[in-house]
Scaffold this motif. Structure first.
Motif, mmCIF file in Angstrom:
data_model
loop_
_atom_site.group_PDB
_atom_site.id
_atom_site.type_symbol
_atom_site.label_atom_id
_atom_site.label_comp_id
_atom_site.label_asym_id
_atom_site.label_seq_id
_atom_site.Cartn_x
_atom_site.Cartn_y
_atom_site.Cartn_z
ATOM 1 N N ALA A 65 -7.587 0.479 -9.439
ATOM 2 C CA ALA A 65 -8.361 0.823 -10.629
ATOM 3 C C ALA A 65 -8.444 -0.351 -11.601
ATOM 4 N N LEU A 66 -7.368 -1.112 -11.740
ATOM 5 C CA LEU A 66 -7.387 -2.276 -12.623
ATOM 6 C C LEU A 66 -8.381 -3.336 -12.149
ATOM 7 N N LEU A 67 -8.550 -3.426 -10.837
ATOM 8 C CA LEU A 67 -9.440 -4.442 -10.257
ATOM 9 C C LEU A 67 -10.858 -3.930 -10.052
ATOM 10 N N ARG A 68 -11.200 -2.848 -10.716
ATOM 11 C CA ARG A 68 -12.513 -2.252 -10.498
ATOM 12 C C ARG A 68 -13.636 -3.099 -11.067
ATOM 13 N N LYS A 69 -13.380 -3.819 -12.168
ATOM 14 C CA LYS A 69 -14.454 -4.596 -12.792
ATOM 15 C C LYS A 69 -14.721 -5.877 -12.012
ATOM 16 N N GLY A 70 -15.944 -6.366 -12.121
ATOM 17 C CA GLY A 70 -16.311 -7.606 -11.429
ATOM 18 C C GLY A 70 -16.761 -7.367 -10.010
ATOM 19 N N SER A 71 -17.704 -8.171 -9.540
ATOM 20 C CA SER A 71 -18.217 -8.051 -8.184
ATOM 21 C C SER A 71 -17.384 -8.887 -7.221
ATOM 22 N N VAL A 72 -17.119 -8.343 -6.032
ATOM 23 C CA VAL A 72 -16.336 -9.083 -5.036
ATOM 24 C C VAL A 72 -17.109 -10.279 -4.504
ATOM 25 N N LYS A 73 -18.408 -10.356 -4.778
ATOM 26 C CA LYS A 73 -19.196 -11.502 -4.333
ATOM 27 C C LYS A 73 -18.914 -12.749 -5.161
ATOM 28 N N THR A 74 -18.501 -12.563 -6.394
ATOM 29 C CA THR A 74 -18.223 -13.709 -7.263
ATOM 30 C C THR A 74 -16.780 -13.759 -7.738
ATOM 31 N N VAL A 75 -15.983 -12.733 -7.441
ATOM 32 C CA VAL A 75 -14.599 -12.673 -7.911
ATOM 33 C C VAL A 75 -13.677 -12.387 -6.735
ATOM 34 N N SER A 76 -12.617 -13.162 -6.618
ATOM 35 C CA SER A 76 -11.588 -12.918 -5.608
ATOM 36 C C SER A 76 -10.537 -11.993 -6.212
ATOM 37 N N LYS A 77 -10.267 -10.864 -5.543
ATOM 38 C CA LYS A 77 -9.351 -9.859 -6.081
ATOM 39 C C LYS A 77 -8.145 -9.717 -5.158
ATOM 40 N N ARG A 78 -6.933 -9.769 -5.765
ATOM 41 C CA ARG A 78 -5.703 -9.706 -4.974
ATOM 42 C C ARG A 78 -4.711 -8.741 -5.591
ATOM 43 N N ILE A 79 -3.922 -8.120 -4.718
ATOM 44 C CA ILE A 79 -2.761 -7.340 -5.129
ATOM 45 C C ILE A 79 -1.548 -7.990 -4.472
ATOM 46 N N VAL A 80 -0.572 -8.390 -5.269
ATOM 47 C CA VAL A 80 0.628 -9.059 -4.764
ATOM 48 C C VAL A 80 1.827 -8.151 -5.033
ATOM 49 N N ILE A 81 2.533 -7.775 -3.959
ATOM 50 C CA ILE A 81 3.671 -6.863 -4.064
ATOM 51 C C ILE A 81 4.966 -7.660 -3.938
ATOM 52 N N PHE A 82 5.896 -7.439 -4.871
ATOM 53 C CA PHE A 82 7.223 -8.053 -4.823
ATOM 54 C C PHE A 82 8.260 -6.947 -4.616
ATOM 55 N N THR A 83 9.036 -7.028 -3.558
ATOM 56 C CA THR A 83 10.062 -6.019 -3.310
ATOM 57 C C THR A 83 11.112 -6.565 -2.349
ATOM 58 N N ASN A 84 12.326 -5.976 -2.407
ATOM 59 C CA ASN A 84 13.361 -6.295 -1.426
ATOM 60 C C ASN A 84 13.705 -5.081 -0.571
ATOM 61 N N GLU A 85 12.876 -4.035 -0.668
ATOM 62 C CA GLU A 85 13.063 -2.814 0.127
ATOM 63 C C GLU A 85 12.067 -2.818 1.282
ATOM 64 N N ASP A 86 12.575 -3.074 2.517
ATOM 65 C CA ASP A 86 11.673 -3.162 3.666
ATOM 66 C C ASP A 86 11.295 -1.805 4.234
ATOM 67 N N ASP A 87 12.013 -0.721 3.839
ATOM 68 C CA ASP A 87 11.706 0.618 4.347
ATOM 69 C C ASP A 87 11.692 1.593 3.172
ATOM 70 N N PRO A 88 10.599 1.616 2.382
ATOM 71 C CA PRO A 88 10.577 2.470 1.185
ATOM 72 C C PRO A 88 10.667 3.965 1.492
ATOM 73 N N PHE A 89 10.363 4.376 2.734
ATOM 74 C CA PHE A 89 10.420 5.794 3.103
ATOM 75 C C PHE A 89 11.627 6.086 3.992
ATOM 76 N N GLY A 90 12.651 5.222 3.914
ATOM 77 C CA GLY A 90 13.821 5.383 4.779
ATOM 78 C C GLY A 90 14.625 6.630 4.481
ATOM 79 N N GLY A 91 14.537 7.164 3.264
ATOM 80 C CA GLY A 91 15.300 8.355 2.913
ATOM 81 C C GLY A 91 14.645 9.652 3.323
ATOM 82 N N LEU A 92 13.443 9.560 3.911
ATOM 83 C CA LEU A 92 12.712 10.757 4.330
ATOM 84 C C LEU A 92 12.765 10.909 5.842
ATOM 85 N N THR A 93 12.491 12.118 6.306
ATOM 86 C CA THR A 93 12.458 12.399 7.747
ATOM 87 C C THR A 93 11.321 13.355 8.056
#
Length: 554
Positions: free
Chosen positions: A154-182
């Protein structure tokens, strides 16, 4: 090739609007998604080393990246978003997601000094104002990672992808975020989260992961994130080392203008009569200079408009236009060209119009010729040598020189490896002033010689062998002997001067000059005075007396 000299190094933003669809993306929008779960606040290193958390590492990394972004790509926009938080702050009112911002700034906007200054200190107040929690737990249907991807999209909704490069960068040290579920709950959450990521990628958003490995436990991409960002096969194995380099680059990158490749010219490359392709040419190196000075009002801090007026010294009247100054010299006009900071004298030589029956051959006008400064005029000596007189290197000398060049050759050399120390200091001072820092940054001048590298045994040996092949084996000894002889002669002269000064001090030379008794002194005594004062001792007695009287001012 017909080039536009003014447009060659022009910024991409200067292009016409008609070419917007054709040019490459010239602006970037980035959303940093930072995991704020309790695992991010545990020590990132072993106990015997400095206890630094992964959360601290990421805050420090993003702070440096924002500082560099203001200089390198000032028009790029950035948003900072935490997930797995106790508090929530986002337009969608989704749980566990907190969009960080400062006053008078949009959530996705160009970084400013206030954002950098407050974000760099966020660790002090994070737990009390935002808080940390495990966002995906057993027995709960909340999926904070899914919510974070939704908010970022939603934050990256403005601007056209033809003229703007849009990225989402995730920082985490949890390699299995759903490890507590079954069971079905885990399968469903993984499926919906991955689908959310793919929907964002289908809209032109790229998703990157910068994983952080915990002590004695390497981040496992295969558990979940390989599917999220779309990695397969060898890409999974190679991703972890490359992401570590990206994280280091974000922290250590140089303060320099980052410019997209600019197309200079399109050429038609004919392969055969029927096959022709277009080839684009680019300016690979562009000049970089410090930004222009902007004068600000001391109270409002708003930019000032500078105006210049010319006032007559005699009447005090305001002159509308500057007076034109010129001087006719040797039948050409001597004129001033340029600005006060870089004055330049030029010669203006008239050119008459040349016509013929076919029309105009040369138009009328003025030739402007830059005149050199006095120190620009040089008189090089001409040396005429025959083939027999020219010195020739022997095969042994050529071999030793080649070996020396191989030893000191810079591998994979590029001019981009070295930063301009003056620009680095300029940007560092601006950064310190903007952030209110007391200490100015230390700038390492990478253009200076590598003394440590030149002191390597292999290099030293190659230098000695080359020097011996040119100057001979005993060159160092001869040079040392000459230096010793010079030092001995200097000591001898000093000893003679000291003795002369001691002998000269026994007489009152001013009184001898006033009473006219200098002519009664011996030549040895007269020379002792001259030697003590560094004056010539040559000539007859009358010349010595005259020289002493001149030195005494008599």
């Amino acid at each position: 090739m017909d080039l536009d000299p003014e447009g060659l190094f022009r910024d991409d933003s200067d292009e016409d609007d008609d070419n917007v669809q054709e040019r490459e993306a010239n602006k970037e929008m980035v959303v940093y998604l930072i995991d704020a779960s309790p695992k991010m606040f545990t020590p990132a290193t072993k106990a015997d080393e400095k206890e630094e958390t992964h959360f601290h590492t990421i805050v420090n990394c993003i702070t440096h990246a924002l500082k560099t972004q203001i200089i390198g790509r000032s028009y790029d926009e950035v948003a900072i978003c935490f997930f797995n938080t106790k508090e929530k702050k986002n337009l969608q009112e989704l749980a566990g997601v907190y969009v960080y911002n400062v006053t008078e700034r949009e959530p996705l906007d160009r970084p400013d000094a206030r954002l950098i200054k407050e974000f760099s200190c966020i660790e002090d107040s994070f737990m009390s104002n935002i808080g940390s929690r495990y966002g995906i737990t057993s027995g709960s249907r909340e999926n904070t990672l899914y919510n974070a991807l939704w908010v970022a999209q939603a934050l990256l909704r403005k601007g056209s992808v033809k003229t703007v490069s849009k990225r989402i960068v995730i920082f985490t040290n949890e390699d299995d975020p759903f490890g507590g579920l079954t069971g079905a709950v885990k399968t469903d959450m993984i499926r919906t989260t991955i689908q959310r990521a793919r929907d964002a990628q289908d809209l032109g958003l790229s998703i990157e992961l910068l994983p952080l490995s915990r002590p004695d436990e390497e981040f496992n991409m295969s558990l979940f994130y390989a599917d999220l960002i779309g990695l397969e096969g060898d890409e999974i194995v190679d991703y972890l080392p490359s992401s570590g380099e990206k994280l280091e680059d974000m922290t250590n990158q140089l303060k320099k203008r980052m410019m997209k490749k600019r197309k200079v010219k399109t050429l038609a490359f004919a392969i055969t009569n029927d096959v022709c392709i277009e080839v684009n040419t680019y300016a690979l190196i562009r000049p970089t200079t410090p930004g222009a000075i902007t004068w600000l009002d001391s109270i409002s801090n708003l930019p000032l408009k500078a105006e210049r007026s010319f006032i007559c010294n005699d009447t005090g009247a305001l002159l509308q236009d500057p007076q034109k100054r010129f001087q006719v010299y040797n039948e050409f006009a001597l004129a001033f060209y340029g600005n006060p900071t870089r004055p330049q004298l030029v010669a203006l030589i008239a050119q008459e119009e040349v016509t013929s029956a076919g029309g105009q051959i040369e138009p009328p006008g003025m030739h402007m010729i830059y005149l050199p400064y006095s120190d620009d005029v040089r008189y090089p000596e001409e040396v005429h040598l025959t083939s027999d007189d020219a010195p020739r290197a022997t095969d042994e000398q050529i071999k030793k020189a080649s070996n020396l060049l191989r030893r000191i050759d810079l591998k994979n050399f590029s001019v981009c490896q070295f930063s301009n120390p003056a620009l680095q200091r300029h940007y560092g001072i601006l950064e310190a002033l903007a952030l209110g820092e007391d200490e100015m940054p230390d700038v390492k001048d990478e253009t200076l010689p590598d003394e440590e590298g030149l002191a390597r045994p292999g290099v030293v040996k190659a230098v000695e062998e080359f020097k011996a092949s040119v100057y001979g084996e005993n060159y160092d000894q001869e040079e040392a002997e000459a230096a010793a002889a010079k030092a001995g002669a200097s000591k001898k002269r000093k000893a003679l001067t000291d003795a002369a000064a001691e002998k000269s001090a026994a007489h009152n030379w001013a009184e001898l000059a006033d009473t006219g008794k200098l002519k009664d002194m011996t030549v040895v005594d007269l020379k002792s005075y001259l030697s003590a004062h560094g004056l010539p001792v040559s000539g007859k007695k009358e010349a010595l007396v005259s020289r002493i009287l001149t030195h005494l001012g008599k």
